[in-house]
Design a protein around this motif. Structure first.
Motif, PDB file in Angstrom:
ATOM      1  N   GLN A 401     -26.556 104.508  19.786  1.00 34.39           N
ATOM      2  CA  GLN A 401     -26.551 105.177  18.727  1.00 34.39           C
ATOM      3  C   GLN A 401     -27.193 106.378  18.516  1.00 34.39           C
ATOM      4  O   GLN A 401     -26.557 107.431  17.945  1.00 34.39           O
ATOM      5  CB  GLN A 401     -26.929 104.115  17.533  1.00 34.39           C
ATOM      6  CG  GLN A 401     -25.920 102.845  17.410  1.00 34.39           C
ATOM      7  CD  GLN A 401     -26.568 101.866  16.386  1.00 34.39           C
ATOM      8  OE1 GLN A 401     -27.697 101.661  16.363  1.00 34.39           O
ATOM      9  NE2 GLN A 401     -25.673 100.961  15.708  1.00 34.39           N
ATOM     10  N   ASP A 441     -24.966 104.359   9.907  1.00 32.66           N
ATOM     11  CA  ASP A 441     -26.119 104.205  10.858  1.00 32.66           C
ATOM     12  C   ASP A 441     -26.092 105.640  11.571  1.00 32.66           C
ATOM     13  O   ASP A 441     -27.154 106.460  11.535  1.00 32.66           O
ATOM     14  CB  ASP A 441     -26.442 103.222  11.756  1.00 32.66           C
ATOM     15  CG  ASP A 441     -27.108 102.065  11.328  1.00 32.66           C
ATOM     16  OD1 ASP A 441     -27.496 102.233  10.271  1.00 32.66           O
ATOM     17  OD2 ASP A 441     -27.705 101.231  12.137  1.00 32.66           O
ATOM     18  N   ILE A 442     -24.909 106.083  11.862  1.00 35.02           N
ATOM     19  CA  ILE A 442     -24.724 107.486  12.513  1.00 35.02           C
ATOM     20  C   ILE A 442     -24.792 108.591  11.662  1.00 35.02           C
ATOM     21  O   ILE A 442     -25.562 109.801  11.556  1.00 35.02           O
ATOM     22  CB  ILE A 442     -23.348 107.442  13.308  1.00 35.02           C
ATOM     23  CG1 ILE A 442     -23.498 106.396  14.582  1.00 35.02           C
ATOM     24  CG2 ILE A 442     -23.291 108.961  13.914  1.00 35.02           C
ATOM     25  CD1 ILE A 442     -24.620 106.410  15.647  1.00 35.02           C
ATOM     26  N   THR A 464     -32.011 104.707  14.188  1.00 34.82           N
ATOM     27  CA  THR A 464     -31.399 105.664  14.784  1.00 34.82           C
ATOM     28  C   THR A 464     -31.814 107.204  14.368  1.00 34.82           C
ATOM     29  O   THR A 464     -31.912 108.076  15.169  1.00 34.82           O
ATOM     30  CB  THR A 464     -29.619 105.766  14.421  1.00 34.82           C
ATOM     31  OG1 THR A 464     -29.343 104.397  14.796  1.00 34.82           O
ATOM     32  CG2 THR A 464     -28.854 106.663  15.126  1.00 34.82           C
TER      33      THR A 464
END
Length: 707
Positions: A401, A441-442, A464
């Motif tokens: 990630q 999350d990214i 992340t």
């Protein structure tokens, strides 16, 4: 003009001043004028000062300024007695020449009374005199000249004076000078202007074209009543705040809080009038950060937010005029904003036609630094560092990630929106990532990898983002240190201090279990041979980070001694720094702390002087003296408890266990000769002290607490 002490007003009327530097210019003008008058004895230390600054003027009102400075006695050294007087005590030709130079050239000038006094080891002749105090006319002229030279003007303008021949340099063309001492005009001049009592008010709202000031004390009142100008910067600012609150209360919304915008708007208007405007709600489909930035940066409007912090389609305008019918003013501002928002919508719609992934290749055409390559090469390094940190902190999933987010972290630099508004880098990357269907999350990591952007800013919201943020800052730090671009003085073009603080905050506040040494090593390896980053540069970067962290910790209320005690250990894991500092603070409060810190310092000094290595093995049979036997016994009793507490992270308990060492340590130094001539005994006693130091300094170097 009488010699009475009265109030003084100085005003310089100019064309519209740079808004972002107006307040600083006004304050500097007032401070420098006051300091100059004080230095000349025309103003005392108990004076009251009022600074004024509006878009077209800066001024200062100073209470109790004298018409003439008091006379001063002065003692002037002439020459050594041996040079000025002959053997009969008569004046030598050299002395006579000096006196005539001071008192007049006439041959019959009587020799004044001179004083003899030691000047160091030489007896010299001194001439005592009374120096007449400077007049306000002279002193004010000098003060004005000095002040204008000291103003923090970043860029000067050159303009012609009214005579058509002469030219002067100043921040903006000046058109008027006022200098009033009470009711009297002080005849000073500057920038081709001669002082008077006339000034001008608002360009459009003033009741009279020229304001004739009655005296120094009526300046603010007359400007307000006759000139429609609120001359005081803080008063004008407060008036804007009052109106913003009043108008926003009517809408049930809250204006965006922005101190810099408030200062800038205060510097743009003289007669503030807050009005409410609206835009088409359809524009709210654009990310609100874009809309807010457009309104604040381009138009100086105050966006209005609802109770949930979401942007509404209403905004506040701070106008500089107060017409009876404000509809035209509002309509004009709404029309201008509509064009701005239409541009933002166009950029946003165009940007969404290309994915972030498709933009990554284009970074190879963007130069990052001539010694460090392109943005594409930089992204490759950030990707490698982020993956390595992710693997270390969360395994393969986090590494994957972090790598994906790092790969896309700079792609939005090639979007139209970021090209127009560089402040939105990262933020737009998050929106475009979400539009492309990437996981939150990214997307959030792309936005958050710039955080913390400033002191007090929030940290990345997920692991992340933390991995990529650490990678981004470490790549910059290691790269710049590797090419010798280290901040000096106030210059820090690559924001390395901010990056260092960001790294320490993330490691400390998020309690990340990874060492500073490890992440610096990881970061330096990705550069291969592009930079020179060896042990010396690594040590230098560690010191740089520790210095930033020390300053940060002082803001948390820890003393310099406590911070120094912890930093002396050059801690590699920063996740327990606050626990160590809290333990040191608690230890400092113990009655035994002072004695143990002093003893620790004595041990350190002894061990520093030892040539070669000190053994860590203690031979019990060689402990001859009762005092060293007692110290060894207590150490053996304390060590298991202190070690256990240390391993559990209970640093306060670990240090408190040391309190029982006070008596045996004091007794040891009172009764045992460490540096005995018997080399075997000496080596054994040094080993005992080394063990003592190791045990006492496990949490922090407590010798740094010694006063």
């Amino acid at each position: 003009m009488s010699n009475a002490t009265r109030n003084l007003l100085i005003e310089l009327l100019v064309e519209e001043l740079p808004p972002k530097s107006l307040k600083r210019l006004g304050d500097s003008f007032a401070e420098a004028m006051t300091a100059s008058l004080k230095a000349r004895g025309l103003a005392g230390n108990d004076i009251a000062i009022t600074a004024f600054a509006s878009p077209r003027r800066f001024a200062v009102h100073i209470k109790n300024v004298a018409a003439q400075a008091p006379d001063k006695s002065a003692s002037l050294k002439l020459m050594p007695v041996s040079v000025g007087l002959d053997v009969n005590g008569q004046a030598t030709p050299a002395l006579l020449k000096k006196i005539r130079g001071l008192c007049g050239d006439a041959a019959h000038t009587p020799i004044p009374q001179l004083k003899r006094a030691l000047d160091g080891k030489v007896e010299s002749l001194f001439f005592d005199s009374i120096v007449k105090g400077v007049t306000l006319v002279e002193g004010l002229q000098q003060a004005l000249d000095e002040t204008l030279l000291k103003l923090p003007i970043t860029k000067m303008m050159t303009y012609q004076l009214a005579d058509g021949w002469s030219s002067v340099n100043f921040v903006r063309p000046a058109h008027g000078l006022v200098a009033l001492h009470g009711t009297d005009i002080i005849p000073v001049s500057v920038l081709g202007l001669t002082a008077g009592r006339e000034t001008q008010g608002h360009r459009f709202e003033a009741k009279v074209k020229t304001i004739i000031l009655k005296d120094a004390d009526n300046y603010e009142v007359q400007l307000t009543n006759e000139g429609a100008v609120i001359a005081s910067f803080p008063v004008r600012r407060d008036e804007i705040i009052r109106q913003l609150k009043a108008i926003s209360a009517e809408t049930g919304l809250q204006p965006v809080e922005d101190e810099a915008l408030l200062d800038e708007v205060t510097a743009l208007v003289e007669w503030p009038n807050v009005l409410a405007g609206k835009f088409d709600p359809a524009f709210l489909e654009i990310p609100q950060e874009c809309l807010i930035l457009t309104m604040k940066a381009n138009q100086k409007y105050f966006p209005l937010l609802n109770a949930n912090g979401r942007l509404s389609h209403q905004f506040l305008i701070v106008s500089n005029i107060r017409p009876v019918d404000t509809s035209q003013v509002v309509a004009g501002n709404e029309r201008v904003l509509r064009s701005r928002l239409a541009d933002a919508k166009f950029f946003f719609d165009q940007d969404k036609k290309k994915t972030l992934y498709s933009r990554v290749a284009g970074l190879s055409k963007v130069v990052y630094h001539n010694k460090l390559g392109t943005q594409a090469e930089r992204v490759e390094r950030i990707w490698a560092i982020a993956q390595a940190i992710g693997l270390r902190l969360g395994g393969n999933e986090l590494a994957a990630q972090a790598g994906e987010a790092a790969n896309l972290s700079k792609a939005d630099l090639l979007t139209d929106m970021v090209g127009e508004f560089p402040e939105l880098q990262g933020i737009m990357g998050r929106y475009y990532a979400q539009h492309d269907g990437l996981a939150d999350d990214i997307a959030f990591a792309i936005e958050d990898h710039y955080k913390p952007r400033f002191a007090g800013d929030e940290l990345p919201r997920n692991m992340t983002g933390l991995c990529v943020a650490l990678a981004d800052k470490l790549e910059t730090l290691v790269g710049m240190f590797g090419i010798g671009q280290i901040p000096t003085g106030e210059k820090d073009p690559f924001a390395l201090r901010r990056h260092a603080l960001g790294v320490t905050r993330m490691l400390m506040e998020k309690k990340l279990e990874i060492s500073l040494e490890e992440i610096i090593d990881i970061s330096s390896e990705v550069f291969s041979n592009r930079i020179n980053f060896g042990d010396a540069e690594s040590y230098q970067l560690h010191n740089f980070i520790y210095e930033r962290m020390s300053g940060q910790l002082r803001e948390h209320g820890y003393s310099s001694q406590q911070i120094e005690a912890v930093m002396a250990k050059r801690p590699q894991f920063l996740n327990d720094i606050h626990q160590r500092l809290a333990a040191v603070r608690a230890f400092s409060a113990l009655p035994e702390a002072g004695s143990l810190a002093a003893a620790n310092k004595r041990v350190s000094n002894i061990l520093k002087k030892v040539e070669g290595e000190v053994s860590d093995t203690i031979n019990v049979d060689l402990l001859r003296e009762p005092a060293e036997q007692a110290l060894h016994a207590v150490l053996n009793a304390v060590m298991p408890k202190a070690d256990s507490a240390f391993r559990l992270g209970e640093f306060s308990l670990a240090l408190q266990e040391l309190a029982v060492l006070r008596t045996p340590v004091d007794t040891f130094f009172d009764n045992v000769m460490v540096n005995t001539e018997d080399t075997v005994l000496r080596a054994n006693r040094l080993a005992l002290l080394a063990r003592l130091q190791q045990e006492m300094n496990r949490v922090a170097d407590i010798s740094r607490l010694a006063t």
